[in-house]
Design a protein around this motif. Sequence first.
Motif, PDB file in Angstrom:
ATOM      1  N   ARG A 188      -8.699   5.240  -9.035  1.00 53.63           N
ATOM      2  CA  ARG A 188      -9.541   5.037 -10.218  1.00 53.63           C
ATOM      3  C   ARG A 188      -9.610   6.299 -11.066  1.00 53.63           C
ATOM      4  NH1 ARG A 188     -13.092   1.289 -11.799  1.00 53.63           N
ATOM      5  NH2 ARG A 188     -14.856   1.890 -13.110  1.00 53.63           N
ATOM      6  N   LEU A 189      -9.579   7.459 -10.415  1.00 51.60           N
ATOM      7  CA  LEU A 189      -9.713   8.727 -11.131  1.00 51.60           C
ATOM      8  C   LEU A 189      -8.466   9.049 -11.952  1.00 51.60           C
ATOM      9  CD1 LEU A 189     -11.482  11.265 -11.558  1.00 51.60           C
ATOM     10  CD2 LEU A 189     -10.305  12.282  -9.591  1.00 51.60           C
ATOM     11  N   VAL A 190      -7.292   8.912 -11.366  1.00 51.27           N
ATOM     12  CA  VAL A 190      -6.071   9.331 -12.055  1.00 51.27           C
ATOM     13  C   VAL A 190      -5.326   8.166 -12.702  1.00 51.27           C
ATOM     14  CG1 VAL A 190      -5.831  11.255 -10.459  1.00 51.27           C
ATOM     15  CG2 VAL A 190      -4.602   9.149  -9.997  1.00 51.27           C
ATOM     16  N   GLY A 191      -5.603   6.929 -12.248  1.00 55.31           N
ATOM     17  CA  GLY A 191      -4.950   5.770 -12.845  1.00 55.31           C
ATOM     18  C   GLY A 191      -3.681   5.389 -12.111  1.00 55.31           C
ATOM     19  N   ILE A 192      -3.415   4.099 -12.051  1.00 53.77           N
ATOM     20  CA  ILE A 192      -2.259   3.591 -11.320  1.00 53.77           C
ATOM     21  C   ILE A 192      -0.947   4.007 -11.979  1.00 53.77           C
ATOM     22  CG2 ILE A 192      -2.293   1.383 -12.551  1.00 53.77           C
ATOM     23  CD1 ILE A 192      -1.276   2.045  -8.878  1.00 53.77           C
ATOM     24  N   LYS A 193      -0.946   4.154 -13.305  1.00 56.23           N
ATOM     25  CA  LYS A 193       0.285   4.556 -13.999  1.00 56.23           C
ATOM     26  C   LYS A 193       0.713   5.963 -13.579  1.00 56.23           C
ATOM     27  CE  LYS A 193       0.741   0.853 -16.557  1.00 56.23           C
ATOM     28  NZ  LYS A 193       1.886  -0.075 -16.352  1.00 56.23           N
ATOM     29  N   ALA A 194      -0.254   6.865 -13.492  1.00 53.34           N
ATOM     30  CA  ALA A 194       0.058   8.229 -13.069  1.00 53.34           C
ATOM     31  C   ALA A 194       0.555   8.249 -11.631  1.00 53.34           C
ATOM     32  CB  ALA A 194      -1.181   9.117 -13.214  1.00 53.34           C
ATOM     33  N   ILE A 195      -0.050   7.431 -10.782  1.00 55.99           N
ATOM     34  CA  ILE A 195       0.376   7.357  -9.386  1.00 55.99           C
ATOM     35  C   ILE A 195       1.816   6.845  -9.294  1.00 55.99           C
ATOM     36  CG2 ILE A 195      -0.018   6.165  -7.191  1.00 55.99           C
ATOM     37  CD1 ILE A 195      -3.018   6.249  -7.854  1.00 55.99           C
ATOM     38  N   GLU A 196       2.132   5.832 -10.095  1.00 52.86           N
ATOM     39  CA  GLU A 196       3.494   5.289 -10.082  1.00 52.86           C
ATOM     40  C   GLU A 196       4.507   6.314 -10.595  1.00 52.86           C
ATOM     41  OE1 GLU A 196       3.121   1.776 -12.407  1.00 52.86           O
ATOM     42  OE2 GLU A 196       2.282   0.569 -10.761  1.00 52.86           O
ATOM     43  N   ARG A 197       4.109   7.108 -11.611  1.00 52.94           N
ATOM     44  CA  ARG A 197       5.020   8.126 -12.141  1.00 52.94           C
ATOM     45  C   ARG A 197       5.321   9.210 -11.101  1.00 52.94           C
ATOM     46  NH1 ARG A 197       1.823   7.777 -16.864  1.00 52.94           N
ATOM     47  NH2 ARG A 197       0.742   9.712 -16.263  1.00 52.94           N
ATOM     48  N   GLN A 198       4.352   9.477 -10.258  1.00 55.30           N
ATOM     49  CA  GLN A 198       4.517  10.530  -9.244  1.00 55.30           C
ATOM     50  C   GLN A 198       4.955   9.952  -7.900  1.00 55.30           C
ATOM     51  OE1 GLN A 198       4.286  13.638 -10.266  1.00 55.30           O
ATOM     52  NE2 GLN A 198       3.619  12.949 -12.296  1.00 55.30           N
ATOM     53  N   GLY A 199       5.563   8.785  -7.931  1.00 54.99           N
ATOM     54  CA  GLY A 199       5.922   8.086  -6.694  1.00 54.99           C
ATOM     55  C   GLY A 199       6.794   8.903  -5.762  1.00 54.99           C
ATOM     56  N   GLU A 200       7.814   9.576  -6.306  1.00 51.50           N
ATOM     57  CA  GLU A 200       8.715  10.359  -5.455  1.00 51.50           C
ATOM     58  C   GLU A 200       7.983  11.524  -4.795  1.00 51.50           C
ATOM     59  OE1 GLU A 200      12.030  11.574  -7.781  1.00 51.50           O
ATOM     60  OE2 GLU A 200      13.092   9.676  -7.543  1.00 51.50           O
ATOM     61  N   LYS A 201       7.119  12.184  -5.544  1.00 49.75           N
ATOM     62  CA  LYS A 201       6.374  13.310  -4.983  1.00 49.75           C
ATOM     63  C   LYS A 201       5.410  12.829  -3.895  1.00 49.75           C
ATOM     64  CE  LYS A 201       6.491  16.014  -9.284  1.00 49.75           C
ATOM     65  NZ  LYS A 201       7.186  14.998 -10.099  1.00 49.75           N
ATOM     66  N   ILE A 202       4.780  11.685  -4.123  1.00 51.99           N
ATOM     67  CA  ILE A 202       3.875  11.136  -3.112  1.00 51.99           C
ATOM     68  C   ILE A 202       4.660  10.771  -1.853  1.00 51.99           C
ATOM     69  CG2 ILE A 202       2.293   9.243  -2.569  1.00 51.99           C
ATOM     70  CD1 ILE A 202       1.549   9.192  -5.552  1.00 51.99           C
ATOM     71  N   ASN A 203       5.851  10.192  -2.030  1.00 49.88           N
ATOM     72  CA  ASN A 203       6.689   9.873  -0.879  1.00 49.88           C
ATOM     73  C   ASN A 203       7.054  11.134  -0.095  1.00 49.88           C
ATOM     74  OD1 ASN A 203       6.678   7.161  -1.500  1.00 49.88           O
ATOM     75  ND2 ASN A 203       8.621   7.224  -2.604  1.00 49.88           N
ATOM     76  N   GLY A 204       7.403  12.199  -0.823  1.00 47.87           N
ATOM     77  CA  GLY A 204       7.717  13.460  -0.166  1.00 47.87           C
ATOM     78  C   GLY A 204       6.530  14.026   0.589  1.00 47.87           C
ATOM     79  N   PHE A 205       5.353  13.954  -0.029  1.00 48.00           N
ATOM     80  CA  PHE A 205       4.126  14.416   0.625  1.00 48.00           C
ATOM     81  C   PHE A 205       3.850  13.595   1.881  1.00 48.00           C
ATOM     82  CE2 PHE A 205      -0.509  13.864   1.105  1.00 48.00           C
ATOM     83  CZ  PHE A 205      -0.871  15.172   1.355  1.00 48.00           C
ATOM     84  N   ASN A 206       4.046  12.271   1.806  1.00 46.23           N
ATOM     85  CA  ASN A 206       3.824  11.407   2.956  1.00 46.23           C
ATOM     86  C   ASN A 206       4.754  11.758   4.110  1.00 46.23           C
ATOM     87  OD1 ASN A 206       1.730   9.915   1.931  1.00 46.23           O
ATOM     88  ND2 ASN A 206       2.995   8.217   1.229  1.00 46.23           N
ATOM     89  N   ILE A 207       5.999  12.109   3.783  1.00 45.52           N
ATOM     90  CA  ILE A 207       6.960  12.464   4.831  1.00 45.52           C
ATOM     91  C   ILE A 207       6.511  13.732   5.556  1.00 45.52           C
ATOM     92  CG2 ILE A 207       9.324  13.295   5.225  1.00 45.52           C
ATOM     93  CD1 ILE A 207      10.202  11.311   3.027  1.00 45.52           C
ATOM     94  N   ILE A 208       5.983  14.687   4.805  1.00 40.89           N
ATOM     95  CA  ILE A 208       5.474  15.919   5.427  1.00 40.89           C
ATOM     96  C   ILE A 208       4.295  15.610   6.350  1.00 40.89           C
ATOM     97  CG2 ILE A 208       4.318  18.113   4.975  1.00 40.89           C
ATOM     98  CD1 ILE A 208       5.983  18.333   2.423  1.00 40.89           C
ATOM     99  N   ILE A 209       3.369  14.778   5.880  1.00 38.86           N
ATOM    100  CA  ILE A 209       2.212  14.411   6.704  1.00 38.86           C
ATOM    101  C   ILE A 209       2.664  13.582   7.903  1.00 38.86           C
ATOM    102  CG2 ILE A 209      -0.008  13.228   6.736  1.00 38.86           C
ATOM    103  CD1 ILE A 209       0.048  15.799   5.093  1.00 38.86           C
ATOM    104  N   LEU A 210       3.633  12.691   7.684  1.00 40.01           N
ATOM    105  CA  LEU A 210       4.148  11.878   8.774  1.00 40.01           C
ATOM    106  C   LEU A 210       4.773  12.756   9.858  1.00 40.01           C
ATOM    107  CD1 LEU A 210       4.711   9.003   9.819  1.00 40.01           C
ATOM    108  CD2 LEU A 210       6.889   9.071   8.581  1.00 40.01           C
ATOM    109  N   PHE A 211       5.339  13.900   9.449  1.00 35.31           N
ATOM    110  CA  PHE A 211       5.946  14.803  10.421  1.00 35.31           C
ATOM    111  C   PHE A 211       4.909  15.312  11.436  1.00 35.31           C
ATOM    112  CE2 PHE A 211       7.017  19.182  11.705  1.00 35.31           C
ATOM    113  CZ  PHE A 211       8.146  18.891  12.462  1.00 35.31           C
ATOM    114  N   ILE A 212       3.675  15.515  10.977  1.00 32.90           N
ATOM    115  CA  ILE A 212       2.618  15.957  11.896  1.00 32.90           C
ATOM    116  C   ILE A 212       2.433  14.935  13.002  1.00 32.90           C
ATOM    117  CG2 ILE A 212       0.158  16.518  12.104  1.00 32.90           C
ATOM    118  CD1 ILE A 212       0.241  17.468   9.195  1.00 32.90           C
ATOM    119  N   PHE A 213       2.351  13.660  12.611  1.00 37.29           N
ATOM    120  CA  PHE A 213       2.184  12.579  13.586  1.00 37.29           C
ATOM    121  C   PHE A 213       3.404  12.468  14.492  1.00 37.29           C
ATOM    122  CE2 PHE A 213       3.187   8.024  14.330  1.00 37.29           C
ATOM    123  CZ  PHE A 213       2.234   7.774  15.304  1.00 37.29           C
ATOM    124  N   VAL A 214       4.597  12.468  13.901  1.00 33.12           N
ATOM    125  CA  VAL A 214       5.826  12.291  14.674  1.00 33.12           C
ATOM    126  C   VAL A 214       6.033  13.448  15.646  1.00 33.12           C
ATOM    127  CG1 VAL A 214       8.353  12.181  14.523  1.00 33.12           C
ATOM    128  CG2 VAL A 214       6.945  10.849  12.943  1.00 33.12           C
TER     129      VAL A 214
END
Length: 317
Positions: A188-214
């Motif tokens: 709600r704060l940043v908007g869905i359009k901004a989130i979609e534009r930053q999709g690749e960066k969010i995916n990269g961030f998720n992979i880093i966080i996923l590494f902690i779990f893995v």
Amino acid sequence: MIIVDVIAAGLSWLGRQGTKAIAAIVVVGIAFPWLGGHLKPFVTEAIFVLLCTAFMRVNMRAAGACLRRPGLVIGATAWTSLAIPALIGMICLSLGIDTSAPGLFIAIMFQAVASPIMAAPSLAVLMGLDATLVLITLVCGTALVPITAPLFALVFVGPALSIPPLLLAGKLSIILLGAAFVGFGIRRLVGIKAIERQGEKINGFNIIILFIFVAAIMENVGTRVLSDTAMTIAITALSFVIFFAVLFLTTLVFLPAGRERALAIGFTASQRNMGLMLAATGGALPEMTWLYFALAQFPIFLAPWILQPMVNRILKR
């Protein structure tokens, strides 16, 4: 500013690697077990962050459209959240796994009672399946898991459970509601359009966080392979058997709804969010449970690659 740009570019590049990056972090987690030892205390936080980003990216329009087919959604949710845990629990008890291998039994039951993984819709898209149906089944199953997981854990695991069922329910509720609040708040704060534009960066961030779990759950895999190769292979094979048994049985049950929908529900049912159960218990689980959770990630990570040719052939028919 230059540092920020470099970090952003690095996250974008990592996000574009997709399944290759996920496979790589699994290898790194096994090859460097000392990393897992350092990261294990942060598993709960890592799972929470992954849930936050997943809720942040939920396609509410697609979910609303899928609710126009409530019968199929109710059936898929009931099968995933109720029928599968009951079926797997009864099979384990009939085979005596609860007494012969209690740590393994806890792991299998936690896998059975967990909701589908939050990445299931994205993986379904890669395979050409109905991601909308996957999404709404995921949302409904996740909403029910604070009730169904403690209930089945109490019925089948009972005193062997390391955490009281009511406390498990409370922790699951806090984790899921907190993640939803943060994820939807950011949306709600940043908007869905901004989130979609930053999709690749969010995916990269998720992979880093996923590494902690893995890395945390893979800490002892390499050692166990060397010290007890036969046992490790057997548990890995069992994780694949359970994965594909759930997938094919679910697909057969829902085949009257159409091939694509049946495959989508089957895929959703087989992808269980064991990390959520780890987070809820704070990692206070037997060593064998940790080992099974680690090895059970292989069918999850390999499923899109293994299944995509078969799914394509079935859908073309």
